[in-house]
Design a protein around this motif. Structure first.
Motif, PDB file in Angstrom:
ATOM      1  N   MET A  53       0.542  -1.368  -0.109  1.00 12.15           N
ATOM      2  CA  MET A  53       0.278  -0.006  -0.009  1.00 12.15           C
ATOM      3  C   MET A  53       0.800   1.426  -0.010  1.00 12.15           C
ATOM      4  SD  MET A  53      -1.643   2.385   1.756  1.00 12.15           S
ATOM      5  CE  MET A  53      -1.066   2.366   3.519  1.00 12.15           C
ATOM      6  N   SER A  54       1.846   1.088   0.366  1.00 18.24           N
ATOM      7  CA  SER A  54       2.781   2.219   0.947  1.00 18.24           C
ATOM      8  C   SER A  54       2.996   3.160  -0.207  1.00 18.24           C
ATOM      9  CB  SER A  54       3.688   2.195   2.054  1.00 18.24           C
ATOM     10  OG  SER A  54       4.552   3.761   2.549  1.00 18.24           O
ATOM     11  N   GLY A  55       3.787   1.663  -1.135  1.00 17.60           N
ATOM     12  CA  GLY A  55       4.538   2.355  -1.852  1.00 17.60           C
ATOM     13  C   GLY A  55       3.370   2.981  -3.083  1.00 17.60           C
ATOM     14  N   ASP A  56       2.367   2.801  -3.205  1.00 16.72           N
ATOM     15  CA  ASP A  56       1.417   3.144  -4.242  1.00 16.72           C
ATOM     16  C   ASP A  56       1.031   4.422  -3.419  1.00 16.72           C
ATOM     17  OD1 ASP A  56       1.321   0.884  -5.635  1.00 16.72           O
ATOM     18  OD2 ASP A  56      -0.218  -0.197  -4.877  1.00 16.72           O
ATOM     19  N   ALA A  57       0.187   4.762  -2.330  1.00 18.95           N
ATOM     20  CA  ALA A  57       0.368   5.811  -1.986  1.00 18.95           C
ATOM     21  C   ALA A  57       1.200   6.552  -2.062  1.00 18.95           C
ATOM     22  CB  ALA A  57       0.043   5.544  -0.408  1.00 18.95           C
ATOM     23  N   VAL A  58       2.314   6.296  -2.212  1.00 16.51           N
ATOM     24  CA  VAL A  58       3.698   7.184  -1.849  1.00 16.51           C
ATOM     25  C   VAL A  58       3.521   7.747  -3.628  1.00 16.51           C
ATOM     26  CG1 VAL A  58       5.954   7.820  -2.196  1.00 16.51           C
ATOM     27  CG2 VAL A  58       5.505   6.544   0.371  1.00 16.51           C
ATOM     28  N   ARG A  59       3.896   6.872  -4.409  1.00 17.10           N
ATOM     29  CA  ARG A  59       3.994   7.736  -5.532  1.00 17.10           C
ATOM     30  C   ARG A  59       2.529   8.881  -6.355  1.00 17.10           C
ATOM     31  NH1 ARG A  59       6.167   2.353  -6.623  1.00 17.10           N
ATOM     32  NH2 ARG A  59       3.970   0.951  -6.518  1.00 17.10           N
ATOM     33  N   ALA A 107      -1.917   5.764   7.963  1.00 17.68           N
ATOM     34  CA  ALA A 107      -0.829   4.479   7.990  1.00 17.68           C
ATOM     35  C   ALA A 107       0.276   5.643   9.317  1.00 17.68           C
ATOM     36  CB  ALA A 107       0.004   4.268   7.098  1.00 17.68           C
ATOM     37  N   HIS A 108       0.792   6.570   9.351  1.00 24.16           N
ATOM     38  CA  HIS A 108       1.991   7.233   9.972  1.00 24.16           C
ATOM     39  C   HIS A 108       1.620   8.188  11.711  1.00 24.16           C
ATOM     40  CE1 HIS A 108       4.737   5.028   6.647  1.00 24.16           C
ATOM     41  NE2 HIS A 108       3.807   5.208   6.336  1.00 24.16           N
ATOM     42  N   VAL A 109       0.194   8.556  11.076  1.00 22.80           N
ATOM     43  CA  VAL A 109       0.412  10.149  12.155  1.00 22.80           C
ATOM     44  C   VAL A 109       0.441   9.221  14.034  1.00 22.80           C
ATOM     45  CG1 VAL A 109      -2.183   9.330  12.536  1.00 22.80           C
ATOM     46  CG2 VAL A 109      -1.518  11.179  12.820  1.00 22.80           C
ATOM     47  N   VAL A 166       2.880  18.609   6.527  1.00 24.13           N
ATOM     48  CA  VAL A 166       3.126  19.560   5.662  1.00 24.13           C
ATOM     49  C   VAL A 166       4.233  19.485   5.300  1.00 24.13           C
ATOM     50  CG1 VAL A 166       2.993  22.095   5.738  1.00 24.13           C
ATOM     51  CG2 VAL A 166       0.966  20.786   6.946  1.00 24.13           C
ATOM     52  N   LYS A 167       5.374  19.162   6.134  1.00 26.32           N
ATOM     53  CA  LYS A 167       6.279  19.547   5.180  1.00 26.32           C
ATOM     54  C   LYS A 167       6.869  17.763   4.146  1.00 26.32           C
ATOM     55  CE  LYS A 167       9.439  21.022   7.515  1.00 26.32           C
ATOM     56  NZ  LYS A 167      10.574  20.636   8.627  1.00 26.32           N
ATOM     57  N   ALA A 168       6.497  16.880   4.702  1.00 32.37           N
ATOM     58  CA  ALA A 168       6.342  15.257   3.982  1.00 32.37           C
ATOM     59  C   ALA A 168       5.508  15.987   2.712  1.00 32.37           C
ATOM     60  CB  ALA A 168       5.754  14.228   4.664  1.00 32.37           C
ATOM     61  N   TRP A 169       4.481  16.809   2.487  1.00 28.20           N
ATOM     62  CA  TRP A 169       3.754  17.113   1.612  1.00 28.20           C
ATOM     63  C   TRP A 169       4.640  17.554   0.162  1.00 28.20           C
ATOM     64  CZ3 TRP A 169      -0.371  15.067  -1.476  1.00 28.20           C
ATOM     65  CH2 TRP A 169      -1.015  16.629  -2.550  1.00 28.20           C
ATOM     66  N   ARG A 170       4.597  18.590   0.759  1.00 27.43           N
ATOM     67  CA  ARG A 170       5.498  19.902   0.044  1.00 27.43           C
ATOM     68  C   ARG A 170       7.389  18.890  -0.460  1.00 27.43           C
ATOM     69  NH1 ARG A 170       3.767  25.103   3.784  1.00 27.43           N
ATOM     70  NH2 ARG A 170       2.358  25.262   3.084  1.00 27.43           N
ATOM     71  N   ARG A 171       7.175  18.291   0.399  1.00 26.01           N
ATOM     72  CA  ARG A 171       9.129  17.991  -0.123  1.00 26.01           C
ATOM     73  C   ARG A 171       9.395  16.660  -0.619  1.00 26.01           C
ATOM     74  NH1 ARG A 171      13.211  20.255   4.281  1.00 26.01           N
ATOM     75  NH2 ARG A 171      12.694  22.072   4.547  1.00 26.01           N
ATOM     76  N   LEU A 172       7.420  15.710  -1.115  1.00 25.90           N
ATOM     77  CA  LEU A 172       7.354  14.113  -1.374  1.00 25.90           C
ATOM     78  C   LEU A 172       8.451  14.056  -2.325  1.00 25.90           C
ATOM     79  CD1 LEU A 172       4.111  13.141  -1.177  1.00 25.90           C
ATOM     80  CD2 LEU A 172       5.887  11.712  -0.196  1.00 25.90           C
ATOM     81  N   GLY A 173       8.517  15.503  -3.345  1.00 31.84           N
ATOM     82  CA  GLY A 173       9.455  14.952  -4.572  1.00 31.84           C
ATOM     83  C   GLY A 173      10.914  14.844  -4.184  1.00 31.84           C
ATOM     84  N   THR A 174      11.529  15.201  -3.132  1.00 32.95           N
ATOM     85  CA  THR A 174      13.229  15.520  -2.500  1.00 32.95           C
ATOM     86  C   THR A 174      12.843  13.596  -2.412  1.00 32.95           C
ATOM     87  OG1 THR A 174      12.913  15.659  -0.461  1.00 32.95           O
ATOM     88  CG2 THR A 174      13.158  17.376  -1.806  1.00 32.95           C
ATOM     89  N   PHE A 175      11.934  13.029  -2.261  1.00 30.12           N
ATOM     90  CA  PHE A 175      12.238  12.080  -0.941  1.00 30.12           C
ATOM     91  C   PHE A 175      12.537  10.657  -2.531  1.00 30.12           C
ATOM     92  CE2 PHE A 175       9.139   7.674  -0.625  1.00 30.12           C
ATOM     93  CZ  PHE A 175      10.577   6.812  -0.287  1.00 30.12           C
ATOM     94  N   ARG A 176      13.472  10.101  -2.320  1.00 30.63           N
ATOM     95  CA  ARG A 176      13.929   9.690  -3.931  1.00 30.63           C
ATOM     96  C   ARG A 176      13.628   7.818  -3.476  1.00 30.63           C
ATOM     97  NH1 ARG A 176      18.368  13.333  -3.133  1.00 30.63           N
ATOM     98  NH2 ARG A 176      19.139  11.790  -1.732  1.00 30.63           N
ATOM     99  N   GLY A 177      13.017   7.467  -2.797  1.00 33.18           N
ATOM    100  CA  GLY A 177      12.665   6.180  -2.509  1.00 33.18           C
ATOM    101  C   GLY A 177      14.007   5.187  -1.894  1.00 33.18           C
ATOM    102  N   GLU A 178      15.395   5.757  -1.459  1.00 32.69           N
ATOM    103  CA  GLU A 178      16.466   5.163  -1.591  1.00 32.69           C
ATOM    104  C   GLU A 178      16.184   4.354  -0.092  1.00 32.69           C
ATOM    105  OE1 GLU A 178      19.859   8.349  -2.088  1.00 32.69           O
ATOM    106  OE2 GLU A 178      18.813   7.651  -3.717  1.00 32.69           O
ATOM    107  N   SER A 179      15.371   5.346   1.266  1.00 32.88           N
ATOM    108  CA  SER A 179      14.902   3.816   2.075  1.00 32.88           C
ATOM    109  C   SER A 179      13.338   4.116   2.608  1.00 32.88           C
ATOM    110  CB  SER A 179      15.121   4.863   3.033  1.00 32.88           C
ATOM    111  OG  SER A 179      15.063   6.174   3.207  1.00 32.88           O
ATOM    112  N   ALA A 180      12.905   3.309   2.876  1.00 33.02           N
ATOM    113  CA  ALA A 180      11.513   3.093   2.934  1.00 33.02           C
ATOM    114  C   ALA A 180      10.653   4.597   3.998  1.00 33.02           C
ATOM    115  CB  ALA A 180      10.832   2.144   4.381  1.00 33.02           C
ATOM    116  N   PHE A 181       9.762   4.766   3.150  1.00 34.71           N
ATOM    117  CA  PHE A 181       9.281   6.285   3.314  1.00 34.71           C
ATOM    118  C   PHE A 181       9.253   6.240   5.014  1.00 34.71           C
ATOM    119  CE2 PHE A 181       4.628   8.734   4.226  1.00 34.71           C
ATOM    120  CZ  PHE A 181       5.036   9.996   3.218  1.00 34.71           C
TER     121      PHE A 181
END
Lengths: 173, 229
Positions: A1-7, A23-25, A51-66
């Motif tokens: 689920m997490s991978g789809d949700a992140v994408r 899932a994470h709150v 809020v920070k996560a939403w705005r910076r999701l573009g910097t999450f490169r998937g090198e680690s788990a979300f």
């Protein structure tokens, strides 16, 4: 689920981000609450993290788990907030008893955990932070030193002191 | 150190033992000490029990109030990955189309618009000319977000609060325009609102520290958006 949700969230889908939030709150909030010992502040910081996560999701490169990435964002958010805030005395009563509920079920001794949570909340700020990151969250001493931007020996001193204070306070009860 | 301790080991040593940081030889010598020292043995047992209790604390706790709405309100008008929302692209374009004008705050603030509904329409990107300003404003918003912590706390919060107010006004004006048609007064106010939003971002950019500071006119050099934190 997490991978789809992140994408999905990265593509701007609010429903996908909602799923990530759901899932994470609790994990984010628990860390904020223990690090700040201040329920109101923990709520604000939890919101800041998402809020920070939403705005910076573009910097999450998937090198680690979300979850790992979000955990790091959480720790940095709390520590950055602390740096920005003026030195305030610890708010020993800032966490009402009820705030510690809602955890996983099936605890063998809820009263014992509550005493421990209260004792952690009463620790000096830096000792509490080092103890929570090392003793509760499982960071190594080296990782805590890096996150807190202090020497390794300083972190160990904080943790040792925190343990001594906890034992003292738990014995008093 | 292979011999047993003749004096009590200090607290740091006991903690190192609990943390598994001692060599096997050092650990053995401490254990030998404990055989003849009840106080030290009890202390290390207590430390071990405490560390186990700490590690066993639940990693998740539910907040007592729903924080989701607050998150939604704050991300409304933003988009994932630092991309610029359509409304801001429109703001940049409106600025180009309308030109500069002073005192837009006051024109914007009266009358106070009612609270927006969840289905407030967004500004269509093709409603206006999205010119090179859009790219510049895009970079401005992304850079501000990436360097949000470089702003003084009061400035960051003031910026967010101001943007929320402007967004609210824009949504309401858009809704009125959709309902009543694009009359001259509504269009003027909408233009003023968009321009105000862009001005806010420019003002905030001007408050960033000198290193890597963005030009206040919003025509920005690309500077990267930071790492995974």
């Amino acid at each position: 689920m997490s991978g789809d949700a992140v994408r999905g969230a990265r593509a701007g889908d609010p429903a996908a981000f909602d799923a990530l939030y759901e899932a994470h709150v609790d994990r984010v909030y628990a860390l904020c609450l223990r690090m700040t010992a201040d329920e109101r502040r923990a709520e604000e910081l939890t919101q800041d993290v998402f809020v920070k996560a939403w705005r910076r999701l573009g910097t999450f490169r998937g090198e680690s788990a979300f979850s790992t990435w979000l955990h790091r964002v959480t720790v940095n958010t709390v520590l950055d907030d602390r740096k920005r805030r003026s030195r305030r005395p610890a708010q020993l009563s800032a966490v009402p008893e009820g705030a510690w509920s809602g955890a996983e079920t099936g605890e063998a001794d809820p009263a014992r955990r509550l005493r421990l949570e209260r004792a952690i909340a009463s620790l000096p700020e830096r000792a509490r932070t080092a103890l929570v990151l090392h003793g509760v969250e499982g960071y190594s001493y080296e990782e805590v030193a890096e996150r807190m931007d202090v020497a390794l020996g300083t972190v160990k001193s904080h943790v040792h002191r925190a343990r001594a204070l906890l034992l003292e306070r738990l014995e008093e009860e | 150190m292979s011999e047993a301790y003749e004096t009590h080991p200090d607290e740091a040593r006991l903690n190192d033992l609990v943390d598994g940081l001692l060599t096997a030889e050092d650990a053995r010598s401490l254990e030998a000490h404990f055989e003849g020292c009840e106080a030290c043995r009890r202390r290390v047992d207590a430390l071990r029990a405490l560390t186990a209790d700490l590690a066993g604390l639940p990693k998740a706790l539910s907040p007592r109030r729903d924080l989701r709405q607050g998150v939604r309100e704050r991300v409304r008008g933003g988009s994932a990955g630092g991309r610029l929302p359509a409304v801001l692209r429109a703001a940049a374009a409106v600025l180009l189309a309308v030109g500069a004008g002073a005192g837009v705050w006051f024109g914007l603030l009266a009358p106070e618009p009612p609270a927006p509904g969840p289905d407030a329409p967004a500004v269509a990107a093709d409603d206006v000319i999205v010119a090179p300003y859009a790219a510049a404003a895009d970079e401005l918003a992304a850079e501000l977000e990436a360097r949000r912590e470089a702003l003084a706390p009061y400035a960051g919060r003031a910026l967010e609060a101001s943007l929320r107010s402007v967004d609210r006004a824009i949504r309401e004006l858009e809704r009125a325009r959709a309902r009543e048609g694009a009359d001259e007064e509504l269009t003027r106010r909408l233009s003023a609102a968009h321009r105000t939003r862009l001005e806010l971002l420019r003002t905030a950019a001007g408050m960033l520290p000198a290193s890597g500071m963005l030009p206040a006119d919003g025509l920005l050099p690309a500077d990267g958006a930071g790492g995974e934190t």
